[in-house]
Scaffold this active site. Sequence first.
Site, PDB file in Angstrom:
ATOM      1  N   ASN A   1       0.814  -1.204   0.000  1.00  0.00           N
ATOM      2  CA  ASN A   1       0.000   0.000   0.000  1.00  0.00           C
ATOM      3  C   ASN A   1       0.845   1.251   0.000  1.00  0.00           C
ATOM      4  O   ASN A   1       1.979   1.267   0.472  1.00  0.00           O
ATOM      5  CB  ASN A   1      -0.979   0.000   1.177  1.00  0.00           C
ATOM      6  CG  ASN A   1      -0.380   0.620   2.415  1.00  0.00           C
ATOM      7  OD1 ASN A   1      -0.286   1.844   2.541  1.00  0.00           O
ATOM      8  ND2 ASN A   1       0.060  -0.227   3.344  1.00  0.00           N
TER       9      ASN A   1
ATOM     10  N   ILE B   1      -0.896   4.649   0.740  1.00  0.00           N
ATOM     11  CA  ILE B   1      -2.072   5.484   0.936  1.00  0.00           C
ATOM     12  C   ILE B   1      -1.647   6.948   1.053  1.00  0.00           C
ATOM     13  O   ILE B   1      -2.379   7.843   0.643  1.00  0.00           O
ATOM     14  CB  ILE B   1      -2.843   5.043   2.211  1.00  0.00           C
ATOM     15  CG1 ILE B   1      -3.190   3.552   2.151  1.00  0.00           C
ATOM     16  CG2 ILE B   1      -4.081   5.896   2.419  1.00  0.00           C
ATOM     17  CD1 ILE B   1      -3.994   3.110   0.968  1.00  0.00           C
ATOM     18  N   GLY B   2      -0.463   7.158   1.604  1.00  0.00           N
ATOM     19  CA  GLY B   2       0.001   8.542   1.761  1.00  0.00           C
ATOM     20  C   GLY B   2      -0.605   9.217   2.985  1.00  0.00           C
ATOM     21  O   GLY B   2      -0.746  10.432   3.029  1.00  0.00           O
ATOM     22  N   LEU B   3      -0.940   8.390   3.980  1.00  0.00           N
ATOM     23  CA  LEU B   3      -1.454   8.912   5.253  1.00  0.00           C
ATOM     24  C   LEU B   3      -2.674   9.816   5.088  1.00  0.00           C
ATOM     25  O   LEU B   3      -2.846  10.797   5.800  1.00  0.00           O
ATOM     26  CB  LEU B   3      -0.334   9.645   6.022  1.00  0.00           C
ATOM     27  CG  LEU B   3       0.838   8.734   6.399  1.00  0.00           C
ATOM     28  CD1 LEU B   3       2.020   9.564   6.880  1.00  0.00           C
ATOM     29  CD2 LEU B   3       0.415   7.739   7.474  1.00  0.00           C
TER      30      LEU B   3
ATOM     31  N   CYS C   1       7.188   8.421   8.514  1.00  0.00           N
ATOM     32  CA  CYS C   1       6.646   9.484   7.666  1.00  0.00           C
ATOM     33  C   CYS C   1       7.807  10.271   7.092  1.00  0.00           C
ATOM     34  O   CYS C   1       8.829  10.429   7.734  1.00  0.00           O
ATOM     35  CB  CYS C   1       5.795  10.458   8.472  1.00  0.00           C
ATOM     36  SG  CYS C   1       4.669   9.704   9.610  1.00  0.00           S
TER      37      CYS C   1
ATOM     38  N   LYS D   1       5.943   3.440  17.106  1.00  0.00           N
ATOM     39  CA  LYS D   1       5.813   2.355  16.118  1.00  0.00           C
ATOM     40  C   LYS D   1       7.048   2.359  15.230  1.00  0.00           C
ATOM     41  O   LYS D   1       7.280   3.306  14.468  1.00  0.00           O
ATOM     42  CB  LYS D   1       4.547   2.553  15.280  1.00  0.00           C
ATOM     43  CG  LYS D   1       4.248   1.372  14.351  1.00  0.00           C
ATOM     44  CD  LYS D   1       2.849   1.491  13.767  1.00  0.00           C
ATOM     45  CE  LYS D   1       2.481   0.265  12.944  1.00  0.00           C
ATOM     46  NZ  LYS D   1       1.082   0.338  12.462  1.00  0.00           N
TER      47      LYS D   1
ATOM     48  N   ILE E   1       6.011  -4.520  13.842  1.00  0.00           N
ATOM     49  CA  ILE E   1       6.666  -3.564  12.952  1.00  0.00           C
ATOM     50  C   ILE E   1       5.633  -2.781  12.137  1.00  0.00           C
ATOM     51  O   ILE E   1       4.488  -3.222  11.995  1.00  0.00           O
ATOM     52  CB  ILE E   1       7.593  -4.300  11.937  1.00  0.00           C
ATOM     53  CG1 ILE E   1       6.813  -5.355  11.160  1.00  0.00           C
ATOM     54  CG2 ILE E   1       8.799  -4.860  12.601  1.00  0.00           C
ATOM     55  CD1 ILE E   1       7.609  -6.131  10.102  1.00  0.00           C
TER      56      ILE E   1
ATOM     57  N   GLY F   1       1.146  -9.444   9.909  1.00  0.00           N
ATOM     58  CA  GLY F   1       0.586 -10.635   9.286  1.00  0.00           C
ATOM     59  C   GLY F   1      -0.216 -11.544  10.186  1.00  0.00           C
ATOM     60  O   GLY F   1      -0.431 -12.705   9.856  1.00  0.00           O
TER      61      GLY F   1
ATOM     62  N   GLY G   1      -3.679  -6.268  11.797  1.00  0.00           N
ATOM     63  CA  GLY G   1      -3.706  -5.207  10.797  1.00  0.00           C
ATOM     64  C   GLY G   1      -4.453  -5.596   9.544  1.00  0.00           C
ATOM     65  O   GLY G   1      -5.696  -5.598   9.506  1.00  0.00           O
TER      66      GLY G   1
END
Lengths: 313, 257
Positions: free
Chosen positions: A68, A70-72, A129, A164, A190, A243, A264
């Site tokens: 992914n 998404i770009g936050l 980020c 995180k 992670i 996972g 997740g």
Amino acid sequence: MKTGFVLRNVEFKNRVLVASGTFGYGDETRDLVDVAKLGGIVTKSLSWKPRDGNPPPRIAETPSGMLNSIGLANIGVHAFIEKKLPYLRTLDTRIIVNIAASSVQEYCDVLALLESQNGIHGFEINVSCPNVKEGGLSFGTNCDLTAEITSRLRALTDKPLIIKLTPNVTHIGQFAVAVKEAGADAVSVINTVIGMAVNAKTRKPKISTVTGGLSGPAIKPIALAKVYEVAQSVDIPIFGIGGITNAEDAIEFLLVGASAVQVGTANFIDPRTGVSVAEGIESFARDQALGDVGDLVGTLKAKKDMSVLQSWL
Amino acid sequence: MIIRDVEVRNVQEVARGIFVLSFVSLELSGSTLPGQFINVLVQKGHEPLLRRPFSVYRVEEETVEIIFNVVGKGTVLLAAKKRGDIINILGPLGIPFGTGGSFRNAILIAGGLGIAPMPILAEHLRKNGKHIEVFAGARSGDQLALDHLENTHIATDDGSRGYHGTVVALAEQYLREHPLSEAKIFACGPIRMLAAVSAYAESVTIPCELSLEGEMACGIGICQGCPVERLDGATRYALVCTEGPTFDSTTIILRGA
């Protein structure tokens, strides 16, 4: 059977949370999931201003995983407080707000604003980020910067502060040590693994940003190794992520040293996964005649001198 | 919105490489509206990992039908399902087509698998007393699935059946010769086709709704995987899964057309 745990001053009813970005702001699944059976919800990453996110395509399926970028994309902290927090406050579970930012100051501003609100039990900091000041390199790959963010935020809150960590570094254990010394209460291990997917016929990358974050069962072995490394490096609690789709996956994370887990990508397939993982862990512990799910944490039967980690640490 | 294991009733090849799968779900058959979709987990396990979104093709009593082209591992597995096999569905999802309102004539334009939402749409339009004209395009004549539709006009890329050319060109030609007043267009298909429909609708000032596809992981607004650009609005993107898949053609920008 004791299923819960305490982090700093906050009690969680069990050791299963849902991971940031995989459960929205909690209201999307209100018809589907009994969130009172979760240890907590980690919200989608929030920044100071709303973020549109990246152009499509943003996701691509990969073998046993997904990529992914998404770009936050998020509604921004002000809209969160106004539109999402009132609902989250009504839920009988712990609310951990995840924060993303493009400068150290922005992290501080977002956390300070949230700190003044009721109904938030802790903060998880997304350091994966792009740092605008450093030309877009991720904060989370710079140990000093990660520690600086941690200590600046520590000064602003007495609530649980969870960092995180990204796996896209050489020695994740060093980052765990640095954030612990800077005052973090826990680490989440992670975030996604940098990955890429290519369409051979069109010769194009499958997501618009070329590379993205890999998640899902494909990264579970990586995540287990990273949690193990962090557990050998620090004694603060670890949220194991990567996972997890069922209770057995989650128990593996507890055994290698995670105190709790976050589910997740599996939420995209079934948002009830976290609840079934929590129930499955409890029945596993009961079958093993344990009085406390916590008795599983860090009980991996491994010869430490046989571990390749020894050469890293 | 429900998540359920459901039983496959039938899988049938209705055109070359195109299959209709029906399954039993009274909850879904009773609640799904035209243009809505379901997210299908074709089998348990990690391969393939994600659900696949499919427009609901048709509902009949307790059964729900989807239609698909065999293009990848998910659809290969679906095409091989047998009566009694279990699949898991999440739905109904998304915003349905607007089948009510003051229009009298419904113009349905479908390119390829864009035929998917048309039978259930036609059924609701019929119930609402609308006159229907259907324009269906495909690469070749053997890839057309025209069941449960009336007043069909056919276009094929190779000219093997019907009009030789695009379905949008066919619709434009037909509607020039047979103008329909108080009309509304409903279209589904490849992005370039939708862009052409959208431009046509604007040129003749006919209201138009498009059904879009998007790469999506969840279908319920969580993964943020399926943005489409808004023409105007507070935010740059809308999500295909929760704000679509049906959109008024004047509200979005179709990139990659």
